[in-house]
Design an enzyme around this catalytic site. Structure first.
Site, PDB file in Angstrom:
ATOM      1  N   GLU A  81       0.928  -1.156   0.066  1.00  0.00           N
ATOM      2  CA  GLU A  81       0.023   0.123  -0.026  1.00  0.00           C
ATOM      3  C   GLU A  81       0.807   1.186  -0.026  1.00  0.00           C
ATOM      4  O   GLU A  81       0.538   2.285  -0.776  1.00  0.00           O
ATOM      5  CB  GLU A  81      -0.944  -0.091   1.168  1.00  0.00           C
ATOM      6  CG  GLU A  81      -1.709   1.109   1.619  1.00  0.00           C
ATOM      7  CD  GLU A  81      -1.801   0.964   3.266  1.00  0.00           C
ATOM      8  OE1 GLU A  81      -1.345   0.519   3.835  1.00  0.00           O
ATOM      9  OE2 GLU A  81      -2.704   2.301   3.513  1.00  0.00           O
ATOM     10  N   ASP A 140       0.811  -9.566   4.076  1.00  0.00           N
ATOM     11  CA  ASP A 140      -0.210  -9.415   4.676  1.00  0.00           C
ATOM     12  C   ASP A 140      -1.497  -9.596   4.017  1.00  0.00           C
ATOM     13  O   ASP A 140      -2.639  -9.585   4.358  1.00  0.00           O
ATOM     14  CB  ASP A 140      -0.256  -7.746   5.368  1.00  0.00           C
ATOM     15  CG  ASP A 140       0.961  -7.372   6.145  1.00  0.00           C
ATOM     16  OD1 ASP A 140       1.630  -8.147   6.502  1.00  0.00           O
ATOM     17  OD2 ASP A 140       1.277  -6.274   6.336  1.00  0.00           O
TER      18      ASP A 140
HETATM   19  O1  F6P Z   1       3.778  -5.418   5.903  1.00  0.00           O
HETATM   20  C1  F6P Z   1       4.632  -6.309   6.126  1.00  0.00           C
HETATM   21  C2  F6P Z   1       4.932  -6.413   7.760  1.00  0.00           C
HETATM   22  O2  F6P Z   1       5.851  -7.679   7.946  1.00  0.00           O
HETATM   23  C3  F6P Z   1       3.746  -6.449   8.660  1.00  0.00           C
HETATM   24  O3  F6P Z   1       2.954  -7.712   8.711  1.00  0.00           O
HETATM   25  C4  F6P Z   1       4.458  -6.057   9.952  1.00  0.00           C
HETATM   26  O4  F6P Z   1       3.489  -5.058  10.673  1.00  0.00           O
HETATM   27  C5  F6P Z   1       5.551  -4.910   9.434  1.00  0.00           C
HETATM   28  O5  F6P Z   1       5.782  -5.401   8.241  1.00  0.00           O
HETATM   29  C6  F6P Z   1       6.630  -5.024  10.320  1.00  0.00           C
HETATM   30  O6  F6P Z   1       7.459  -3.829   9.860  1.00  0.00           O
HETATM   31  P1  F6P Z   1       9.122  -3.792   9.979  1.00  0.00           P
HETATM   32  O7  F6P Z   1       9.553  -4.628   8.925  1.00  0.00           O
HETATM   33  O8  F6P Z   1       9.487  -2.364   9.550  1.00  0.00           O
HETATM   34  O9  F6P Z   1       9.420  -4.059  11.208  1.00  0.00           O
END
Ligand code: F6P
Length: 371
Positions: free
Chosen positions: A112, A136
């Site tokens: 997104e 997701d």
């Molecule tokens: O959007 C993918 C995702 O893995 C989500 O499921 C999770 O909340 C987020 O990214 C984690 O973010 P980061 O990789 O910045 O820790």
């Protein structure tokens, strides 16, 4: 069209490298050169854009087998780049650098946020198309996003491996699964892994209800060995209490305004330990959920999406994203406006799948699908 660029933004996901390889192969069939930009949209800011990687055929030949993204990723938002305690809109710089690099087209792979930037840049005249990616599966405008199937398989295995210690020791095992505000990953891996309870963001839960279900199951099992005396609870990281409260890892927000979720598993297991007559543990597989090589669906979908992205650019489809309709991989590949992808979230249809009493899949679901 002589030269195109490709970039990957946001959280990495299995299947991205297969998609990059497929972009290169299809582009080469049309005599188009491909260059890789590093670390998402950051790769098009002034300080970084001289560092591009030419992607000839032989370089990407084996990439479809690799997990993550070989181009690197970031959550950079060129419309809000942090600098000296403030944020700056550097989108014009990105447009200038696309021209400076001689790119006649750009393939942006992401969710997104990354595709929201692609949409806004396309509105400013940049020749950009999108490829949907996120474990997701919360993107609008497509039925498949790269990384989802591999993550379901990984999470299912983790959930399954949590069952035996929980069973031996008669405890409640909470497994916290990613997915932000959508329950697709938690739900389907929880169903696949045979979890007793699945908490999804789409349906807020109460402690009382959870306690009732757990107590009924575990006390029955403790009295009679015929029945299970343990429980596996899958909690989506975005699972919410009835008062709407979300558990967050920190109060900070990223360049797209998102809070970092995490902690619901630990919160639940300590609450169960304190308020119920049985023990509880929590497991947080965290980024391992996105890790490892792509499974077959993500390799195939990467291949289909990558080639379709080049076709979309060639057909003048700037401002659009490739999309899948139907069940991957035997789905229809088409395209959708990037505006749709950026316009909200694709949540799990709880009315169709979820039993609010059992906090799990609707028992009638399998029969309903058959008839
Ligand atoms: O959007 C993918 C995702 O893995 C989500 O499921 C999770 O909340 C987020 O990214 C984690 O973010 P980061 O990789 O910045 O820790």
């Amino acid at each position: 069209m002589k030269r195109i660029g490709v970039l990957t933004g946001g959280g990495d996901a299995p299947g991205l490298n297969a998609a990059i390889k497929s972009v290169v192969y299809r582009a080469h069939d049309h005599g188009i050169e491909v260059v890789g930009l590093h670390d998402g949209w950051r790769g098009l800011l002034d300080d970084y854009c001289d560092d591009v990687t030419p992607l000839p055929h032989h370089v990407v030949r084996t990439w479809d087998r690799d997990g993550g993204t070989n181009l690197g990723s970031s959550r950079t938002n060129p419309f809000r780049v942090a600098s000296g305690g403030k944020t700056e809109d550097r989108s014009d710089e990105v447009i200038r650098n696309i021209e400076k690099l001689g790119l006649d087209g750009l393939v942006a792979m992401g969710g997104e946020d990354t595709l929201g930037v692609a949409f806004r840049l396309s509105r400013k005249g940049a020749p950009v198309v999108g490829v949907p990616k996120t474990i997701d599966k919360d993107l609008l405008g497509t039925d498949y996003t790269l990384g989802f199937q591999t993550a379901v398989t990984t999470c299912q295995e983790i959930i399954e491996r949590c069952r035996t210690p929980a069973g031996s020791h008669h405890w409640v095992q909470v497994v916290e699964i990613m997915g932000r505000h959508a329950g697709h990953l938690a739900f389907w891996s929880g169903v696949g892994g045979g979890a007793f309870i699945i908490l999804i963001p789409e349906v807020p839960f109460s402690f009382e209800h959870l306690k009732e279900l757990l107590t009924e199951r575990i006390t029955r099992g403790m009295k009679n060995r015929k029945y299970p005396s343990y429980a596996v609870v899958v909690a989506a990281e975005g699972a919410r209490l009835e008062n709407g409260e979300l558990v967050t890892a920190s109060k900070e927000v990223d360049a797209f305004g998102h809070v970092k979720l995490g902690g619901v598993g630990e919160m639940l297991s300590s609450w169960i330990r304190e308020s119920c007559p049985f023990d509880a543990r929590s497991v947080v597989p965290a980024h391992a959920q996105r890790g490892g090589p792509p499974g077959p669906i993500d390799r195939i979908m990467g291949c289909l999406f990558g080639a379709a992205a080049v076709d979309l650019l060639l057909g003048g489809g700037s401002g659009r994203m490739v999309s899948a309709r139907g069940v991957a991989p035997a789905c229809r590949i088409g395209d959708e406006s990037l505006e749709v992808a950026a316009s909200g979230l694709n949540l799990l249809d709880a009315d169709l799948y979820y039993d609010r009493e059992r906090l799990n899949i609707h028992r009638g679901f399998f029969t309903r699908v058959r008839s």
